[in-house]
Structure formats: structure tokens, C-alpha cells
Design an enzyme around this catalytic site. Structure first.
Site, PDB file in Angstrom:
ATOM      1  N   CYS A 116      81.330  15.945 -27.005  1.00 58.46           N
ATOM      2  CA  CYS A 116      81.936  14.747 -26.771  1.00 58.46           C
ATOM      3  C   CYS A 116      83.592  14.795 -26.970  1.00 58.46           C
ATOM      4  O   CYS A 116      84.233  13.841 -26.371  1.00 58.46           O
ATOM      5  CB  CYS A 116      81.520  13.558 -27.465  1.00 58.46           C
ATOM      6  SG  CYS A 116      79.729  13.811 -27.581  1.00 58.46           S
ATOM      7  N   HIS A 279      85.800   7.638 -26.089  1.00 55.60           N
ATOM      8  CA  HIS A 279      84.615   8.458 -25.665  1.00 55.60           C
ATOM      9  C   HIS A 279      83.533   7.425 -25.326  1.00 55.60           C
ATOM     10  O   HIS A 279      83.088   6.617 -26.280  1.00 55.60           O
ATOM     11  CB  HIS A 279      84.246   9.547 -26.467  1.00 55.60           C
ATOM     12  CG  HIS A 279      82.761  10.017 -26.068  1.00 55.60           C
ATOM     13  ND1 HIS A 279      82.309  10.438 -24.923  1.00 55.60           N
ATOM     14  CD2 HIS A 279      81.722   9.955 -26.925  1.00 55.60           C
ATOM     15  CE1 HIS A 279      81.033  10.660 -24.902  1.00 55.60           C
ATOM     16  NE2 HIS A 279      80.630  10.562 -26.360  1.00 55.60           N
ATOM     17  N   ASN A 309      76.678   8.076 -20.736  1.00 53.91           N
ATOM     18  CA  ASN A 309      77.506   8.772 -21.642  1.00 53.91           C
ATOM     19  C   ASN A 309      77.659  10.247 -20.827  1.00 53.91           C
ATOM     20  O   ASN A 309      76.693  10.885 -20.691  1.00 53.91           O
ATOM     21  CB  ASN A 309      76.812   8.891 -22.941  1.00 53.91           C
ATOM     22  CG  ASN A 309      77.531   9.827 -23.923  1.00 53.91           C
ATOM     23  OD1 ASN A 309      78.393  10.589 -23.544  1.00 53.91           O
ATOM     24  ND2 ASN A 309      77.523   9.738 -25.200  1.00 53.91           N
TER      25      ASN A 309
HETATM   26  N1  ACO Z   1      63.218   3.170 -24.711  1.00 50.56           N
HETATM   27  C1  ACO Z   1      62.314   2.399 -25.605  1.00 50.56           C
HETATM   28  N2  ACO Z   1      62.284   2.608 -26.784  1.00 50.56           N
HETATM   29  C2  ACO Z   1      62.721   3.713 -27.281  1.00 50.56           C
HETATM   30  C3  ACO Z   1      63.642   4.470 -26.515  1.00 50.56           C
HETATM   31  C4  ACO Z   1      63.817   4.212 -25.213  1.00 50.56           C
HETATM   32  N3  ACO Z   1      64.758   4.748 -24.386  1.00 50.56           N
HETATM   33  N4  ACO Z   1      64.236   5.454 -27.382  1.00 50.56           N
HETATM   34  C5  ACO Z   1      63.548   5.375 -28.816  1.00 50.56           C
HETATM   35  N5  ACO Z   1      62.970   4.186 -28.682  1.00 50.56           N
HETATM   36  C6  ACO Z   1      61.920   3.498 -29.793  1.00 50.56           C
HETATM   37  C7  ACO Z   1      61.650   4.646 -30.662  1.00 50.56           C
HETATM   38  O1  ACO Z   1      60.719   5.412 -30.386  1.00 50.56           O
HETATM   39  C8  ACO Z   1      61.359   3.652 -31.777  1.00 50.56           C
HETATM   40  O2  ACO Z   1      60.210   3.282 -31.763  1.00 50.56           O
HETATM   41  P1  ACO Z   1      59.120   2.932 -33.026  1.00 50.56           P
HETATM   42  O3  ACO Z   1      59.773   2.062 -33.907  1.00 50.56           O
HETATM   43  O4  ACO Z   1      58.000   2.435 -32.526  1.00 50.56           O
HETATM   44  O5  ACO Z   1      59.080   4.522 -33.618  1.00 50.56           O
HETATM   45  C9  ACO Z   1      62.346   2.613 -31.667  1.00 50.56           C
HETATM   46  O6  ACO Z   1      62.739   2.648 -30.281  1.00 50.56           O
HETATM   47  C10 ACO Z   1      63.531   2.638 -32.671  1.00 50.56           C
HETATM   48  O7  ACO Z   1      64.303   3.938 -32.512  1.00 50.56           O
HETATM   49  P2  ACO Z   1      65.226   4.390 -33.097  1.00 50.56           P
HETATM   50  O8  ACO Z   1      65.793   5.781 -32.923  1.00 50.56           O
HETATM   51  O9  ACO Z   1      65.326   3.982 -34.602  1.00 50.56           O
HETATM   52  O10 ACO Z   1      66.625   3.253 -32.518  1.00 50.56           O
HETATM   53  P3  ACO Z   1      67.837   2.738 -32.825  1.00 50.56           P
HETATM   54  O11 ACO Z   1      67.762   1.298 -33.299  1.00 50.56           O
HETATM   55  O12 ACO Z   1      68.427   3.555 -34.128  1.00 50.56           O
HETATM   56  O13 ACO Z   1      68.498   2.988 -31.382  1.00 50.56           O
HETATM   57  C11 ACO Z   1      70.254   4.557 -30.514  1.00 50.56           C
HETATM   58  C12 ACO Z   1      68.681   4.379 -30.938  1.00 50.56           C
HETATM   59  C13 ACO Z   1      70.611   3.595 -29.508  1.00 50.56           C
HETATM   60  C14 ACO Z   1      70.391   6.063 -30.072  1.00 50.56           C
HETATM   61  C15 ACO Z   1      71.112   4.324 -31.919  1.00 50.56           C
HETATM   62  O14 ACO Z   1      70.654   5.017 -33.040  1.00 50.56           O
HETATM   63  C16 ACO Z   1      72.475   4.518 -31.723  1.00 50.56           C
HETATM   64  O15 ACO Z   1      73.128   3.666 -30.929  1.00 50.56           O
HETATM   65  N6  ACO Z   1      72.933   5.543 -31.911  1.00 50.56           N
HETATM   66  C17 ACO Z   1      74.224   6.117 -31.884  1.00 50.56           C
HETATM   67  C18 ACO Z   1      74.062   7.343 -31.025  1.00 50.56           C
HETATM   68  C19 ACO Z   1      74.663   7.266 -29.742  1.00 50.56           C
HETATM   69  O16 ACO Z   1      75.125   6.426 -29.226  1.00 50.56           O
HETATM   70  N7  ACO Z   1      74.619   8.548 -29.311  1.00 50.56           N
HETATM   71  C20 ACO Z   1      75.304   8.778 -27.982  1.00 50.56           C
HETATM   72  C21 ACO Z   1      75.213  10.193 -27.716  1.00 50.56           C
HETATM   73  S1  ACO Z   1      76.190  11.056 -28.869  1.00 50.56           S
HETATM   74  C22 ACO Z   1      77.903  10.791 -28.728  1.00 50.56           C
HETATM   75  O17 ACO Z   1      78.258  10.786 -27.538  1.00 50.56           O
HETATM   76  C23 ACO Z   1      78.747  10.780 -29.856  1.00 50.56           C
END
Ligand code: ACO
Length: 352
Positions: A116, A279, A309
Site C-alpha cells: 500500500c 491511500h 482498494n
Molecule cells: N461480508 C459479510 N460478512 C463478512 C465479510 C463480508 N465480506 N467479511 C467478514 N464478515 C463477517 C465475519 O465472518 C464476522 O462474522 P462472525 O461475527 O459471524 O464471525 C463478521 O463479519 C465480523 O468480522 P470482523 O473481521 O470482526 O469484521 P470487522 O468489523 O473487523 O470489519 C474490516 C472487517 C472491514 C476488514 C475491518 O476490520 C476494517 O475496516 N479493518 C481495516 C482493514 C482494512 O481496511 N484493510 C484494507 C486493506 S489493507 C490496507 O490497505 C492498509
């Protein structure tokens, strides 16, 4: 010392638009979940077997070169940032050189594997080469074809829905001493959590350092190994993994830090920023950063809703779009900032 300016910018995104509703058809996800957590509505995917990371980079480069008012033969160095290269090796830099038809000039080509933050790292490297007088016109590309390497089963949904394909390119040009252009850049890394946002296979680790089982590596041979085992493929261990909440926590801390660091070096304030191009990791991260820095909506540019992304390509695509939309004029203060896998992060402050 000379100065470095962006003389031309271009972007390329493939035609194929894939909406959240399209993804609902192949995995258990929903438009609502994706939009709420990431702000993404759709992304673009390159045309399989026809487009690659390099070809997309070349299309963006052609536009950047034309807008810079130079010819391809004037380019004296290539820097290519990507995490989704056409080949394990050689890198995309030389493939781009061939795709652009400039092998005859025998210029150097360097690949950057900083995910990234690859574009910000590339910009900083190019800036040093130009300011020192080594090169005059550097072509810097950020491009990704993620769609060929994602897990489209429900198991991969946490990562797959976030990423899209595309490319952006700039021609960085030498300017006279005392001119503004790139004012400050800062690069950082902390490898403590290297595997928390990673694609570890194929690789030479042989299971070492990971505290996990041996990934199916043959143990009966004294010499030789294998980068990719059947077990890795069968068990889906060939896809990227991400500990999303850790990434979020670190990102919202490091983005503001490195932006403020840049402003401090240049003796400027957040109010002086005409436009911040973060980013495009996740809209929630960008909104958080905006809030911490108390920036106005007009000071922050986001387009993740349309393109997802695109990792190393996200900053040059957004920068190009902002410029094409008339959001950047000559003399404006532009701040670019990135955080990602590694973790690595950085910022560049420039006068357009
Ligand atoms: N659709 C539906 N449900 C989903 C999906 C999806 N695509 N992905 C995960 N889930 C479910 C999981 O299985 C979990 O289910 P459960 O509670 O039954 O176990 C639930 O959603 C919650 O999952 P978490 O991983 O805890 O979700 P979270 O609230 O943390 O959101 C996310 C995930 C959006 C990735 C968040 O952690 C985030 O914003 N992180 C930042 C990371 C990021 O943005 N990375 C970008 C790429 S890296 C970079 O460019 C720096």
C-alpha cells in the site's frame, strides 16, 4: 540541489465493473456489510488473460508521458510499485519497459514491493534520484491486478471484497534549484506484525518463523525445497490474509502521525493542505484520519466507493482523478499518505 515536480499524470482502470451485488452471487456477503464497513460500492477487474498488472501500468504511463510533454525515449528510469506482479520474477519494471517499446534506451528499472505504501516509497526514491542530478525524467507506476489472486469463496470474503484492479503513473521531472515540487517525504516501517497483512506463499520460508505446521514442504530431502506445495493450494493458503482490526488500529494512528510529520518538516499547518490523498484502504480509515486532523471535507479526496482498494495504484489513481476533476491547481499544497502491509507507512508533501 535540483527540485522534483510531477510533470504528467495518468490513470487506467479496466472497463469491467464488479458491484457488491455481483459479489453476493459468488460468496456469502452483502452490499450493506461491504458499504458499512469499507465504503466500497464497486471495483474494477482487469480482463483475464488479456490484461496484466504491467499492461494496465503501461496504459496509465502512456497518458502520463503524453501529459508531461516528453517522449517515451526521454524517460531515463522506471520505478514500478506493485504487490501483484505478472511474474514472481522478473519484476514489472522491465516488462513495462518492453510493453512501452523503450528497451532500446537500456534505462534502469526498479521494482518496489511495499504494497500500500509502494507509491509513496517510489516517489521518495525518485525524488532523491532527481534532486541529486542522477536522472531527469522518471516514470513511476503503481499498478495492481488483484482479481487474479483473491479467494472468491466465502472463506476469503473478509479480504476479497476490499480489493480492485487499476493503475496510475506519474512522470517526475527535474526542475531548477529553489523551485518547490516535492517539499518533504517521510518513510517508516515496523515489521513486528509482518504476517498480519500478508500473502506468505509462495516463498522461501519453509514454515520457518511462522510457528505453524510445515505447509507440506517435503522433509525427506537434504537439498532443495519448493515454494509452492499441494497442501498450500488445497487448503487455500495461497491467498492474502488480514487481521482487519489490527490494521485499522495501526492505520488510524500512523496516518495522522506521518502527515503531521510532513507538515512540521515543511513548517506548515493542516489548514494549508489543499488536498489530502490518503491511500484508499478503507473509507472508514480515511474518515477517522480526517476527523483526527480536523480537515474539511473539501480537503480530503476519496474514490474508494468506485474502485475499491487498489493498493499501490490507489494514490496515483485518486491523485489523477482529483487533478482531472479540477481539484488541484498550480501551487496547491498536496499531501499523499499511505499505510499498509509490513507495516510500512509514509507521506509526501508537494506543491503542484
Ligand atoms: N461480508 C459479510 N460478512 C463478512 C465479510 C463480508 N465480506 N467479511 C467478514 N464478515 C463477517 C465475519 O465472518 C464476522 O462474522 P462472525 O461475527 O459471524 O464471525 C463478521 O463479519 C465480523 O468480522 P470482523 O473481521 O470482526 O469484521 P470487522 O468489523 O473487523 O470489519 C474490516 C472487517 C472491514 C476488514 C475491518 O476490520 C476494517 O475496516 N479493518 C481495516 C482493514 C482494512 O481496511 N484493510 C484494507 C486493506 S489493507 C490496507 O490497505 C492498509
Amino acid at each position: 540541489m535540483y527540485s522534483t515536480k510531477i510533470a504528467g499524470i495518468g490513470k487506467y482502470v479496466p472497463d469491467k465493473e464488479v458491484t457488491n451485488h455481483d459479489l453476493e452471487k459468488v460468496m456469502d456477503t452483502s452490499d450493506e456489510w461491504i458499504q458499512e464497513r469499507t465504503g466500497i460500492k464497486s471495483r474494477r477487474y482487469g480482463e483475464k488473460h488479456k490484461e496484466t498488472t504491467t499492461t494496465m501500468g503501461a496504459r496509465a504511463s502512456e497518458i502520463a508521458i503524453e501529459r508531461a510533454g516528453v517522449s517515451k525515449e526521454d524517460i531515463d528510469f522506471i520505478i514500478f510499485a506493485t504487490l501483484s506482479p505478472d511474474y514472481y520474477f522478473p519484476g514489472c519494471g522491465v516488462l513495462l519497459q518492453r510493453e512501452l517499446g523503450i528497451t532500446g534506451t537500456e534505462i534502469g528499472a526498479l521494482d518496489i514491493r511495499n504494497q500500500c505504501s509502494g507509491f509513496v516509497y517510489g516517489l521518495t526514491v525518485a525524488d532523491q534520484f532527481i534532486k541529486s542530478g542522477m536522472y531527469k525524467n522518471i516514470l513511476l507506476v503503481g499498478a495492481e491486478m488483484h482479481s487474479m489472486g483473491l479467494d472468491f469463496s466465502t472463506e476469503g470474503r473478509g479480504v476479497t471484497v476490499i480489493f480492485g484492479d487499476g493503475a496510475g503513473a506519474v512522470v517526475l521531472q527535474r526542475g531548477p534549484e529553489g523551485h518547490e515540487g516535492i517539499l518533504a517525504s517521510h518513510l517508516h516501517s515496523d515489521g513486528t506484525h509482518a504476517e498480519e497483512l500478508a500473502m506468505i506463499n509462495p516463498g522461501s520460508h519453509g514454515g520457518y518463523h511462522l510457528g505453524k505446521e510445515n505447509f507440506g514442504y517435503p522433509e525427506d530431502k537434504e537439498y532443495g525445497g519448493i515454494f509452492l506445495t499441494d497442501k498450500m493450494v488445497e487448503e487455500g493458503m495461497i491467498f492474502p490474509n488480514m487481521t482487519g482490526q489490527l490494521v485499522f488500529k495501526k492505520a488510524v494512528q500512523k496516518f495522522p502521525e506521518v502527515i503531521l510529520e510532513a507538515l512540521q518538516t515543511a513548517g506548515l499547518k493542516t489548514k494549508d493542505i489543499k488536498i489530502l490523498i490518503p491511500h484508499q484502504a478503507n473509507l472508514r480509515i480515511a474518515q477517522f484520519v480526517q476527523k483526527i486532523l480536523k480537515l474539511e471535507d473539501r480537503q480530503v479526496y476519496n474514490n474508494i466507493d468506485k474502485f475499491g482498494n487498489t493498493t499501490a495504484a490507489s494514490i496515483p489513481i485518486a491523485l489523477c482523478e482529483a487533478w482531472e476533476d479540477g481539484r488541484i491547481d498550480n501551487g496547491d499544497l498536496v499531501c499523499l499518505a499511505a499505510f499498509g502491509s509490513g507495516f510500512t507507512w509514509g507521506s509526501v508533501l508537494l506543491k503542484w
